[in-house]
Design a protein around this motif. Structure first.
Motif, PDB file in Angstrom:
ATOM      1  N   GLU A 400      -3.279   0.080 -14.335  1.00 31.76           N
ATOM      2  CA  GLU A 400      -2.781  -1.040 -15.132  1.00 31.76           C
ATOM      3  C   GLU A 400      -3.384  -1.010 -16.542  1.00 31.76           C
ATOM      4  OE1 GLU A 400      -1.373  -4.719 -13.051  1.00 31.76           O
ATOM      5  OE2 GLU A 400      -3.223  -5.484 -13.914  1.00 31.76           O
ATOM      6  N   GLY A 401      -4.693  -0.755 -16.607  1.00 29.66           N
ATOM      7  CA  GLY A 401      -5.387  -0.757 -17.903  1.00 29.66           C
ATOM      8  C   GLY A 401      -4.881   0.321 -18.850  1.00 29.66           C
ATOM      9  N   SER A 402      -4.456   1.455 -18.297  1.00 27.60           N
ATOM     10  CA  SER A 402      -4.003   2.558 -19.150  1.00 27.60           C
ATOM     11  C   SER A 402      -2.544   2.403 -19.554  1.00 27.60           C
ATOM     12  CB  SER A 402      -4.155   3.885 -18.398  1.00 27.60           C
ATOM     13  OG  SER A 402      -3.276   3.901 -17.287  1.00 27.60           O
ATOM     14  N   GLY A 403      -1.839   1.521 -18.856  1.00 24.87           N
ATOM     15  CA  GLY A 403      -0.416   1.333 -19.138  1.00 24.87           C
ATOM     16  C   GLY A 403       0.482   2.267 -18.339  1.00 24.87           C
ATOM     17  N   LEU A 404      -0.103   3.027 -17.401  1.00 22.25           N
ATOM     18  CA  LEU A 404       0.710   3.932 -16.566  1.00 22.25           C
ATOM     19  C   LEU A 404       1.538   3.145 -15.545  1.00 22.25           C
ATOM     20  CD1 LEU A 404       1.262   6.956 -15.738  1.00 22.25           C
ATOM     21  CD2 LEU A 404      -0.704   6.786 -14.207  1.00 22.25           C
ATOM     22  N   GLY A 405       1.090   1.933 -15.245  1.00 19.60           N
ATOM     23  CA  GLY A 405       1.825   1.141 -14.261  1.00 19.60           C
ATOM     24  C   GLY A 405       1.248  -0.240 -14.150  1.00 19.60           C
ATOM     25  N   PHE A 406       1.579  -0.928 -13.042  1.00 23.65           N
ATOM     26  CA  PHE A 406       1.047  -2.285 -12.851  1.00 23.65           C
ATOM     27  C   PHE A 406       0.854  -2.556 -11.361  1.00 23.65           C
ATOM     28  CE2 PHE A 406       5.667  -2.587 -13.054  1.00 23.65           C
ATOM     29  CZ  PHE A 406       5.981  -3.377 -11.943  1.00 23.65           C
ATOM     30  N   MET A 407       0.031  -3.554 -11.080  1.00 21.10           N
ATOM     31  CA  MET A 407      -0.249  -3.923  -9.685  1.00 21.10           C
ATOM     32  C   MET A 407       0.901  -4.768  -9.142  1.00 21.10           C
ATOM     33  SD  MET A 407      -3.487  -3.206  -8.659  1.00 21.10           S
ATOM     34  CE  MET A 407      -5.187  -3.601  -8.978  1.00 21.10           C
ATOM     35  N   GLY A 408       1.226  -4.536  -7.868  1.00 22.34           N
ATOM     36  CA  GLY A 408       2.314  -5.266  -7.246  1.00 22.34           C
ATOM     37  C   GLY A 408       2.087  -6.757  -7.243  1.00 22.34           C
ATOM     38  N   GLY A 409       0.891  -7.170  -6.909  1.00 20.41           N
ATOM     39  CA  GLY A 409       0.609  -8.602  -6.850  1.00 20.41           C
ATOM     40  C   GLY A 409      -0.593  -8.834  -5.974  1.00 20.41           C
ATOM     41  N   ASN A 410      -0.775 -10.055  -5.557  1.00 24.13           N
ATOM     42  CA  ASN A 410      -1.928 -10.382  -4.730  1.00 24.13           C
ATOM     43  C   ASN A 410      -1.595 -10.012  -3.285  1.00 24.13           C
ATOM     44  OD1 ASN A 410      -4.399 -11.237  -4.095  1.00 24.13           O
ATOM     45  ND2 ASN A 410      -3.970 -13.434  -4.327  1.00 24.13           N
ATOM     46  N   TRP A 411      -1.540  -8.725  -3.019  1.00 24.98           N
ATOM     47  CA  TRP A 411      -0.992  -8.241  -1.750  1.00 24.98           C
ATOM     48  C   TRP A 411      -2.063  -7.957  -0.696  1.00 24.98           C
ATOM     49  CZ3 TRP A 411       3.525  -4.468  -3.601  1.00 24.98           C
ATOM     50  CH2 TRP A 411       4.522  -5.268  -4.195  1.00 24.98           C
ATOM     51  N   GLY A 412      -3.326  -8.282  -1.015  1.00 21.84           N
ATOM     52  CA  GLY A 412      -4.397  -8.166  -0.017  1.00 21.84           C
ATOM     53  C   GLY A 412      -4.725  -6.724   0.347  1.00 21.84           C
ATOM     54  N   TRP A 413      -5.793  -6.555   1.138  1.00 21.67           N
ATOM     55  CA  TRP A 413      -6.104  -5.235   1.678  1.00 21.67           C
ATOM     56  C   TRP A 413      -5.208  -4.975   2.876  1.00 21.67           C
ATOM     57  CZ3 TRP A 413      -8.801  -2.218  -1.356  1.00 21.67           C
ATOM     58  CH2 TRP A 413      -9.757  -2.742  -2.219  1.00 21.67           C
ATOM     59  N   SER A 414      -5.240  -3.746   3.358  1.00 20.87           N
ATOM     60  CA  SER A 414      -4.368  -3.354   4.469  1.00 20.87           C
ATOM     61  C   SER A 414      -4.458  -4.339   5.637  1.00 20.87           C
ATOM     62  CB  SER A 414      -4.803  -1.967   4.943  1.00 20.87           C
ATOM     63  OG  SER A 414      -3.999  -1.575   6.005  1.00 20.87           O
ATOM     64  N   GLY A 415      -3.322  -4.840   6.049  1.00 21.34           N
ATOM     65  CA  GLY A 415      -3.278  -5.703   7.222  1.00 21.34           C
ATOM     66  C   GLY A 415      -3.596  -7.168   6.954  1.00 21.34           C
ATOM     67  N   GLU A 416      -4.048  -7.499   5.734  1.00 24.74           N
ATOM     68  CA  GLU A 416      -4.412  -8.905   5.465  1.00 24.74           C
ATOM     69  C   GLU A 416      -3.189  -9.772   5.191  1.00 24.74           C
ATOM     70  OE1 GLU A 416      -8.842  -8.458   3.433  1.00 24.74           O
ATOM     71  OE2 GLU A 416      -7.154  -8.965   2.153  1.00 24.74           O
ATOM     72  N   VAL A 417      -2.201  -9.162   4.548  1.00 31.96           N
ATOM     73  CA  VAL A 417      -1.029  -9.926   4.098  1.00 31.96           C
ATOM     74  C   VAL A 417       0.210  -9.138   4.514  1.00 31.96           C
ATOM     75  CG1 VAL A 417       0.221 -10.695   2.020  1.00 31.96           C
ATOM     76  CG2 VAL A 417      -2.281 -10.775   2.055  1.00 31.96           C
ATOM     77  N   LEU A 418       1.228  -9.838   4.998  1.00 34.75           N
ATOM     78  CA  LEU A 418       2.493  -9.140   5.219  1.00 34.75           C
ATOM     79  C   LEU A 418       3.333  -9.358   3.963  1.00 34.75           C
ATOM     80  CD1 LEU A 418       4.341  -7.557   7.183  1.00 34.75           C
ATOM     81  CD2 LEU A 418       5.271  -9.776   7.897  1.00 34.75           C
ATOM     82  N   VAL A 419       3.478  -8.310   3.148  1.00 35.13           N
ATOM     83  CA  VAL A 419       4.229  -8.450   1.895  1.00 35.13           C
ATOM     84  C   VAL A 419       5.712  -8.371   2.247  1.00 35.13           C
ATOM     85  CG1 VAL A 419       4.488  -7.626  -0.463  1.00 35.13           C
ATOM     86  CG2 VAL A 419       2.328  -7.249   0.733  1.00 35.13           C
ATOM     87  N   LYS A 420       6.458  -9.365   1.820  1.00 37.47           N
ATOM     88  CA  LYS A 420       7.856  -9.470   2.238  1.00 37.47           C
ATOM     89  C   LYS A 420       8.765  -8.522   1.440  1.00 37.47           C
ATOM     90  CE  LYS A 420       8.279 -12.676   5.232  1.00 37.47           C
ATOM     91  NZ  LYS A 420       8.478 -12.230   6.621  1.00 37.47           N
ATOM     92  N   GLY A 421       9.808  -8.073   2.101  1.00 34.42           N
ATOM     93  CA  GLY A 421      10.762  -7.141   1.490  1.00 34.42           C
ATOM     94  C   GLY A 421      11.323  -7.656   0.175  1.00 34.42           C
ATOM     95  N   GLU A 422      11.628  -8.942   0.162  1.00 38.92           N
ATOM     96  CA  GLU A 422      12.181  -9.594  -1.032  1.00 38.92           C
ATOM     97  C   GLU A 422      11.295  -9.314  -2.266  1.00 38.92           C
ATOM     98  OE1 GLU A 422      14.806 -12.001  -0.352  1.00 38.92           O
ATOM     99  OE2 GLU A 422      15.108 -11.892  -2.542  1.00 38.92           O
ATOM    100  N   GLU A 423       9.993  -9.561  -2.071  1.00 33.28           N
ATOM    101  CA  GLU A 423       9.051  -9.405  -3.186  1.00 33.28           C
ATOM    102  C   GLU A 423       8.897  -7.922  -3.568  1.00 33.28           C
ATOM    103  OE1 GLU A 423       5.308 -11.301  -2.511  1.00 33.28           O
ATOM    104  OE2 GLU A 423       4.566 -10.757  -4.511  1.00 33.28           O
ATOM    105  N   ILE A 424       8.853  -7.069  -2.558  1.00 30.17           N
ATOM    106  CA  ILE A 424       8.707  -5.629  -2.832  1.00 30.17           C
ATOM    107  C   ILE A 424       9.909  -5.155  -3.660  1.00 30.17           C
ATOM    108  CG2 ILE A 424       8.523  -3.323  -1.790  1.00 30.17           C
ATOM    109  CD1 ILE A 424       7.333  -4.767   0.739  1.00 30.17           C
ATOM    110  N   GLY A 425      11.096  -5.555  -3.237  1.00 25.14           N
ATOM    111  CA  GLY A 425      12.324  -5.150  -3.930  1.00 25.14           C
ATOM    112  C   GLY A 425      12.308  -5.603  -5.383  1.00 25.14           C
TER     113      GLY A 425
END
Ligand code: UDP
Ligand code: UDP
Ligand code: UDP
Length: 469
Positions: A400-425
């Motif tokens: 994110e800092g270099s401008g190569l991309g960005f973070m999806g969101g507050n998506w937690g560590w593995s297994g902590e949050v079920l990120v919904k398809g809607e948001e991923i899309g």
């Protein structure tokens, strides 16, 4: 005018032994370093630890050795862990690192018998507190290869200053690293907050030993982390560190023989050729990160909802040899149909760099394993960062800092949050539609290519000069 001795040194081929630990994310940068050293006329001995955990690692090593027959392979047969130690982690790679660490006393005789004698050894960061006890008595200069970002290295090098206060990890809200800034609790590798975990124990012991080494090689580019590299090199982060060499370890031809192979590879390549320029999303979480079944299905839904064609490398198990379930069993028949209409899903190893560099690929959904970030920068493909373990969130911050991309969101560590398809899309669409992001990723690629690779790489040149001296 230089002396005859100095001239002779310019042509001397230093002999270097490389000791990777385990996991494709560790083997790959070591083999890339080996290929770069060979191109600069060094002699290389590769120490491979057996038994090897995954098929992917075996394939990488075989392909490398057949491309470079001048390399000496020394097979190192490691001891099994006692039952109590074997129960100290569920992670097969952490356990392998620990087995190698505990077997290293057996390496002395191998190292001292090498001919010509070694000018240097390069040790994987995960093994260093054990390798130093072997190379010191043999008087072999020992260098660390750090396999993650410079930002992660700043945490590793500052850690020994701070680890006492980490013992009560419940109180930590952030780690403020001089010259770098604050790493919030949410980005600290979760197992470092569990001081008795195998990972935290190894990490501390390795960090405490960094100052005994002759140099540290970090696989990164100024174009991604110039401020961090400067703070590290000027000693602002932590005092007393050995010299630091940043060497961009870029893909080599020996990796191209891998991949799906035969018909599978041809089908992917034909499919990619038929897509519009920059229209395809490539999705991969690296070599050892499996998503839950529920998360896999949400991701499938997200990809379909994004409206973009995709290539999705799916992992159902951390170790490839155990990944026997068929795609349909993982996705379910209905989603399998939907997904097949829009893209390609594979459970086998794909040649990631080959896919990323295809003109049809316009974005990369990545867990931000460091090699994946390096590869995205090398080919100039924008990244939607979805960190799940260990160093990945810190690497995501670099993205994110270099401008190569960005973070999806507050998506937690593995297994902590079920990120919904809607948001991923929605986030995938955002990445694919962002012209500015695409331009920045292309700029990073162009800047990196001016300085990295072959003789243009100052870090590599300085390192070899030191070994020749
Ligand atoms: N893991 C992973 N990718 C990574 C690091 C870890 O998939 O980059 C997985 C690993 O295979 C294991 C789990 O995460 O299943 C380890 O996490 P855990 O908190 O259980 O740590 P442990 O107790 O095994 O040390
Ligand atoms: N690391 C370290 N010291 C250690 C072990 C790991 O500095 O003793 C760093 C190393 O660069 C590694 C990173 O932490 O790549 C993240 O480790 P992770 O658990 O995510 O495993 P990996 O993805 O490297 O297999
Ligand atoms: N990789 C690949 N094909 C796959 C899966 C992984 O070529 O199907 C490569 C990827 O290009 C990278 C390495 O394996 O070079 C994975 O390392 P990374 O640091 O990105 O993640 P890790 O697997 O250590 O989590």
């Amino acid at each position: 005018m230089s002396s005859p001795a100095a001239d002779a040194n310019d042509f001397r081929s230093p002999h270097v032994a490389l000791l990777p630990s385990s996991g494709a994310g560790h083997i790959t940068p070591f083999l890339r370093l080996a290929a770069s050293l060979l191109s600069q006329n060094c002699r290389v001995t590769l120490i491979t630890s057996h038994p090897i955990v995954t098929q992917a690692e075996s394939n990488l090593i075989s392909s490398f050795l057949s491309s470079f027959p001048q390399v000496t392979e020394k097979q190192f047969h490691i001891l099994p862990l006692d039952p109590a130690s074997a129960a100290s982690s569920k992670d097969p790679f952490f356990l392998q690192w620990e087995s190698i660490r505990r077997s290293l006393h057996l390496l002395s005789s191998i190292l001292s018998s090498l001919s010509p004698p070694l000018d240097a050894m390069v040790s994987d960061i995960t093994l260093i507190s054990s390798t130093i006890t072997i190379t010191k008595p043999l008087k072999i200069p020992n260098y660390v290869l750090f396999t993650s970002s410079a930002k992660m290295f700043s945490l590793a090098s500052y850690y020994s200053v701070l680890s006492e206060s980490l013992s009560d990890s419940t109180k930590i809200s952030e780690i403020n690293i001089p010259g770098i800034g604050a790493i919030p609790r949410s980005s600290i590798p979760p197992l470092l907050l569990v001081p008795e975990s195998l990972f935290a124990t190894m990490f501390k012991s390795n960090s405490d030993n960094l100052r005994q080494f002759d140099g540290i090689i970090i696989n990164t580019f100024d174009q991604l982390e110039s401020k961090t590299l400067k703070a590290l090199k000027t000693g602002e982060v932590a005092g007393g560190l050995p010299p630091l060499f940043n060497v961009g370890l870029i893909p080599h031809d020996f990796e191209r023989k891998l991949g799906l192979g035969g018909e599978g590879a041809e089908a992917v390549s034909k499919w990619l050729d038929a897509q519009l320029a920059k229209s395809v999303v490539y999705v991969s979480f690296g070599s050892r990160t499996a998503l839950s079944r529920e998360q896999i299905r949400e991701l499938g839904e997200g990809l379909v909802k994004s409206g973009y064609p995709f290539i999705w490398v799916m992992k159902d198990k951390a170790v490839d040899k155990e990944d026997g379930e068929k795609l349909e069993g993982v996705l379910g028949a209905e989603m399998m149909e939907e997904v097949k209409e829009k893209g390609i899903v594979v459970k086998e190893w794909v040649d990631q760099v080959e896919v990323l560099r295809h003109n049809s690929v316009g974005g990369f959904v990545s867990h931000c394993g460091w090699n994946s970030v390096v590869e995205a920068a090398w080919v100039g493909v924008p990244v939607l960062a979805w960190p799940l373990h260990g160093d990945q969130r810190i690497n995501g911050e670099v993205v994110e800092g270099s401008g190569l991309g960005f973070m999806g969101g507050n998506w937690g560590w593995s297994g902590e949050v079920l990120v919904k398809g809607e948001e991923i899309g929605r986030r995938i669409k955002e990445m694919m539609e962002d012209e500015g992001l695409r331009l920045r990723a292309g700029e990073i690629r162009d800047e990196v290519r001016k300085v990295v690779g072959g003789t243009g790489d100052d870090g590599l040149k300085q390192l070899i000069q030191k070994w020749r001296a």
